[in-house]
Design a protein around this motif. Structure first.
Motif, PDB file in Angstrom:
ATOM      1  N   GLY A 112       0.780  -1.228   0.000  1.00 54.27           N
ATOM      2  CA  GLY A 112       0.000   0.000   0.000  1.00 54.27           C
ATOM      3  C   GLY A 112       0.812   1.278   0.000  1.00 54.27           C
ATOM      4  O   GLY A 112       0.265   2.360   0.165  1.00 54.27           O
ATOM      5  N   GLY A 113       2.109   1.187  -0.181  1.00 57.32           N
ATOM      6  CA  GLY A 113       2.928   2.393  -0.223  1.00 57.32           C
ATOM      7  C   GLY A 113       4.269   2.184   0.458  1.00 57.32           C
ATOM      8  O   GLY A 113       4.591   1.095   0.932  1.00 57.32           O
ATOM      9  N   ILE A 114       5.067   3.240   0.485  1.00 48.22           N
ATOM     10  CA  ILE A 114       6.390   3.168   1.099  1.00 48.22           C
ATOM     11  C   ILE A 114       6.239   2.940   2.608  1.00 48.22           C
ATOM     12  O   ILE A 114       5.473   3.648   3.274  1.00 48.22           O
ATOM     13  CB  ILE A 114       7.173   4.468   0.839  1.00 48.22           C
ATOM     14  CG1 ILE A 114       7.397   4.642  -0.672  1.00 48.22           C
ATOM     15  CG2 ILE A 114       8.515   4.447   1.567  1.00 48.22           C
ATOM     16  CD1 ILE A 114       8.030   5.959  -1.049  1.00 48.22           C
ATOM     17  N   PRO A 115       6.929   1.963   3.171  1.00 52.27           N
ATOM     18  CA  PRO A 115       6.809   1.696   4.614  1.00 52.27           C
ATOM     19  C   PRO A 115       7.190   2.923   5.431  1.00 52.27           C
ATOM     20  O   PRO A 115       8.202   3.567   5.156  1.00 52.27           O
ATOM     21  CB  PRO A 115       7.811   0.548   4.839  1.00 52.27           C
ATOM     22  CG  PRO A 115       7.959  -0.098   3.505  1.00 52.27           C
ATOM     23  CD  PRO A 115       7.826   1.002   2.496  1.00 52.27           C
ATOM     24  N   PRO A 116       6.382   3.277   6.429  1.00 54.82           N
ATOM     25  CA  PRO A 116       6.722   4.432   7.266  1.00 54.82           C
ATOM     26  C   PRO A 116       7.981   4.183   8.077  1.00 54.82           C
ATOM     27  O   PRO A 116       8.376   3.037   8.316  1.00 54.82           O
ATOM     28  CB  PRO A 116       5.499   4.586   8.169  1.00 54.82           C
ATOM     29  CG  PRO A 116       4.803   3.280   8.134  1.00 54.82           C
ATOM     30  CD  PRO A 116       5.099   2.665   6.810  1.00 54.82           C
ATOM     31  N   LYS A 117       8.594   5.257   8.486  1.00 55.26           N
ATOM     32  CA  LYS A 117       9.859   5.185   9.218  1.00 55.26           C
ATOM     33  C   LYS A 117       9.741   4.280  10.443  1.00 55.26           C
ATOM     34  O   LYS A 117       8.808   4.416  11.236  1.00 55.26           O
ATOM     35  CB  LYS A 117      10.277   6.595   9.652  1.00 55.26           C
ATOM     36  CG  LYS A 117      11.630   6.651  10.335  1.00 55.26           C
ATOM     37  CD  LYS A 117      12.022   8.088  10.663  1.00 55.26           C
ATOM     38  CE  LYS A 117      13.391   8.147  11.324  1.00 55.26           C
ATOM     39  NZ  LYS A 117      13.781   9.536  11.655  1.00 55.26           N
ATOM     40  N   GLY A 118      10.664   3.379  10.581  1.00 55.47           N
ATOM     41  CA  GLY A 118      10.728   2.504  11.744  1.00 55.47           C
ATOM     42  C   GLY A 118       9.949   1.207  11.613  1.00 55.47           C
ATOM     43  O   GLY A 118      10.131   0.291  12.428  1.00 55.47           O
ATOM     44  N   SER A 119       9.091   1.087  10.585  1.00 53.05           N
ATOM     45  CA  SER A 119       8.251  -0.112  10.481  1.00 53.05           C
ATOM     46  C   SER A 119       9.055  -1.349  10.088  1.00 53.05           C
ATOM     47  O   SER A 119       8.871  -2.427  10.676  1.00 53.05           O
ATOM     48  CB  SER A 119       7.112   0.116   9.490  1.00 53.05           C
ATOM     49  OG  SER A 119       7.597   0.459   8.207  1.00 53.05           O
ATOM     50  N   VAL A 120       9.937  -1.212   9.124  1.00 53.19           N
ATOM     51  CA  VAL A 120      10.766  -2.353   8.717  1.00 53.19           C
ATOM     52  C   VAL A 120      11.636  -2.801   9.886  1.00 53.19           C
ATOM     53  O   VAL A 120      11.753  -4.000  10.171  1.00 53.19           O
ATOM     54  CB  VAL A 120      11.637  -1.987   7.494  1.00 53.19           C
ATOM     55  CG1 VAL A 120      12.650  -3.098   7.192  1.00 53.19           C
ATOM     56  CG2 VAL A 120      10.758  -1.746   6.273  1.00 53.19           C
TER      57      VAL A 120
END
Length: 336
Positions: A105-113
């Motif tokens: 659904g889009g670029i992973p938000p900061k810190g999620s990976v």
């Protein structure tokens, strides 16, 4: 048991990564990819993926637990990056020891990976372009899915065959890349494996499996459809970042156009922020999908389907679908 030796050799990296017998993922389809279908796919040697969609953390917790009660094989969870409780959902996956999380659904938000990997899971991301694929890999993605516009549900603008030609030669030697979008037969799987893919992802082919809880009328709509019936939604306003959706043509596709106009009006009147507008669109799709999949309202609900829908002709057990795909793949590789 058929070893499908040629296919197995080309799928080996994908199988090792997923922990499954075959490197065949089931695309996460909201309301369809739940415990029954996911466990059946994993039990048959593929890799099932729970579609979290708009679930709350409590609902996801119950769905993972339910899936674990039906299979002891590996399976994954698909999380939508724009979900307002994304990090809580990641925590649920960690608590259950989920081995693979797919971010869509889009670029992973900061810190999620980082949060997913800290919990011990592998991260799979969707990459619509080569540049973004490289960025995602640098950011920690363990594997990629490249999905063409032939797929059902939310799609990008480029066909699967072109994406494969652009990205596999650049990435496949050193990275794990799964191909998705419009795949309905094993001969296509063989071709992408030969190009360097480590495996594939299919959704539409599994949507009407015997183990799928989709309403009988939903399945009948698939059986009647041909590839030209699976059309893409239209974006009415460039301000509204609506990702096109491919679904079978019905009154629901027209209703989405009306929904966009409604949200556009809210933006014009500054009643909602852009992020909230996008969330309203996602909630619309979740509700429309439920009406079709669960309630069987095939006129007004959303019949998300890929262009491979024309190859779905009857209800079949998951094990038979996978066996057929693998036999077709092996026969194609043997004829080379």
């Amino acid at each position: 048991m058929n070893s499908y030796s040629k296919s197995a050799t080309l799928m080996q990296r994908g199988c090792d990564f997923l922990g499954s017998q075959y490197a065949i993922l089931c695309g996460a389809m909201s309301w369809v990819s739940e415990r029954n279908l996911v466990s059946a796919i994993s039990n048959a040697g593929g890799f099932g993926v729970i579609a979290c969609g708009a679930m709350t953390p409590d609902l996801l917790d119950g769905e993972i637990a339910g899936t674990k009660s039906l299979t002891d094989k590996p399976f994954g969870v698909n999380l939508i990056t724009m979900h307002p409780q994304l990090f809580d959902l990641i925590d649920v996956c960690t608590q259950h020891g989920v081995g693979h999380v797919v971010l869509a659904g889009g670029i992973p938000p900061k810190g999620s990976v980082e949060a997913i990997k800290a919990g011990g899971a592998k991260v799979i991301c969707f990459a619509p372009t080569l540049a973004l694929a490289k960025k995602l890999l640098r950011s920690g993605a363990d594997a990629l899915v490249i999905e063409g516009m032939e797929a059902g549900g939310h799609i990008g603008p480029v066909s699967t065959s072109v994406l494969a030609q652009e990205m596999l030669p650049e990435l496949a030697a050193e990275h794990l890349v799964f191909v998705a979008g419009g795949i309905g037969r094993g001969e296509a799987i063989a071709g992408y494996l030969e190009m360097g893919a480590c495996g594939v992802q299919l959704g539409t082919r599994f949507a009407c499996a015997t183990e799928s809880i989709a309403h009988p009328d939903f399945k009948k709509a698939f059986f009647r459809a041909n590839s030209r019936d699976a059309i893409t939604s239209v974006q009415l306003d460039p301000r509204l970042p609506v990702i096109p959706v491919r679904a079978l043509r019905n009154k629901g596709t027209e209703a989405f156009t009306a929904k966009q106009r409604e949200v556009m009006g809210s933006l014009d009147r500054e009643e909602v922020a852009m992020a909230e507008a996008q969330l309203q669109i996602e909630h619309y799709w979740a509700g429309a999908l439920r009406r079709a999949v669960i309630d069987g309202d095939v006129e007004n609900g959303s019949l998300m389907a890929g262009q491979s829908v024309g190859m779905v002709k009857a209800e079949e057990p998951v094990a038979d679908i996978i066996a057929q795909l693998m036999q077709e793949c092996e026969s194609a590789l043997t004829r080379r």
